[in-house]
Design an enzyme around this catalytic site. Sequence first.
Site, PDB file in Angstrom:
ATOM      1  N   ARG A  82      41.894  43.195  39.568  1.00  0.00           N
ATOM      2  CA  ARG A  82      42.311  41.861  39.870  1.00  0.00           C
ATOM      3  C   ARG A  82      43.800  41.293  39.386  1.00  0.00           C
ATOM      4  O   ARG A  82      44.505  40.734  40.153  1.00  0.00           O
ATOM      5  CB  ARG A  82      41.372  40.794  39.838  1.00  0.00           C
ATOM      6  CG  ARG A  82      40.072  41.167  40.979  1.00  0.00           C
ATOM      7  CD  ARG A  82      39.033  40.050  40.747  1.00  0.00           C
ATOM      8  NE  ARG A  82      37.770  40.353  41.812  1.00  0.00           N
ATOM      9  CZ  ARG A  82      36.857  40.058  41.626  1.00  0.00           C
ATOM     10  NH1 ARG A  82      36.325  39.857  40.201  1.00  0.00           N
ATOM     11  NH2 ARG A  82      36.060  40.477  42.263  1.00  0.00           N
ATOM     12  N   THR A  93      37.216  36.940  38.611  1.00  0.00           N
ATOM     13  CA  THR A  93      37.395  36.451  39.882  1.00  0.00           C
ATOM     14  C   THR A  93      38.633  35.780  40.229  1.00  0.00           C
ATOM     15  O   THR A  93      39.444  36.510  41.295  1.00  0.00           O
ATOM     16  CB  THR A  93      36.011  35.537  40.472  1.00  0.00           C
ATOM     17  OG1 THR A  93      35.076  36.350  40.017  1.00  0.00           O
ATOM     18  CG2 THR A  93      36.251  35.210  41.816  1.00  0.00           C
ATOM     19  N   HIS A 100      35.689  43.092  45.462  1.00  0.00           N
ATOM     20  CA  HIS A 100      34.281  42.677  45.534  1.00  0.00           C
ATOM     21  C   HIS A 100      33.445  43.695  44.514  1.00  0.00           C
ATOM     22  O   HIS A 100      33.427  44.852  44.809  1.00  0.00           O
ATOM     23  CB  HIS A 100      33.448  42.391  46.672  1.00  0.00           C
ATOM     24  CG  HIS A 100      31.903  41.822  46.394  1.00  0.00           C
ATOM     25  ND1 HIS A 100      31.432  40.907  46.405  1.00  0.00           N
ATOM     26  CD2 HIS A 100      31.132  42.967  46.586  1.00  0.00           C
ATOM     27  CE1 HIS A 100      30.244  40.911  46.091  1.00  0.00           C
ATOM     28  NE2 HIS A 100      29.850  42.339  46.434  1.00  0.00           N
ATOM     29  N   ASN A 140      41.393  38.263  46.285  1.00  0.00           N
ATOM     30  CA  ASN A 140      41.396  38.880  44.987  1.00  0.00           C
ATOM     31  C   ASN A 140      40.996  40.192  44.885  1.00  0.00           C
ATOM     32  O   ASN A 140      40.446  40.543  43.976  1.00  0.00           O
ATOM     33  CB  ASN A 140      40.402  37.909  44.151  1.00  0.00           C
ATOM     34  CG  ASN A 140      38.787  38.153  44.508  1.00  0.00           C
ATOM     35  OD1 ASN A 140      38.671  38.629  45.814  1.00  0.00           O
ATOM     36  ND2 ASN A 140      38.030  37.500  43.654  1.00  0.00           N
TER      37      ASN A 140
END
Length: 143
Positions: free
Chosen positions: A104, A93, A117, A114
């Site tokens: 990411r 994350t 999802h 970031n």
Amino acid sequence: MAIERTFSIIKPDAVAKNHIGAIYNRFETAGLKIIASKMIHLSKEQAEGFYAEHSERPFFGALVAFMTSGPIMVQTLEGENAVLAHREILGATNPAEAAEGTIRADFAESIDENAAHGSDSVASAEREVAYFFSAEELCPRTR
């Protein structure tokens, strides 16, 4: 191996930087098939509903503001162990902790922005897919 579906969002930061194609390429290279996809601009109500489980967290307001700051891409992915495969492609994350070569690590600026999802379980994936797509919008790819 189990064929699963998972839900994915390319967040406003990555959309604004024109990373959609590069991210889709990562999904497909990893063997995940895109069976539904659309660009939307979330309303405050949609964002609050989608992230309702975080409503009591201190970051909720900032999350809703970020997710409504520009268009996003939502997609349903299908493939072997899709939930885990997608999460591995995304990386941690916090992009500072994400492995080299993950979405990411390559496309995100911060833990708040970031890039993407991904559902954290099959149950979450089912709920999240249904939040954005009707059954008629899902197009399983058999070829």
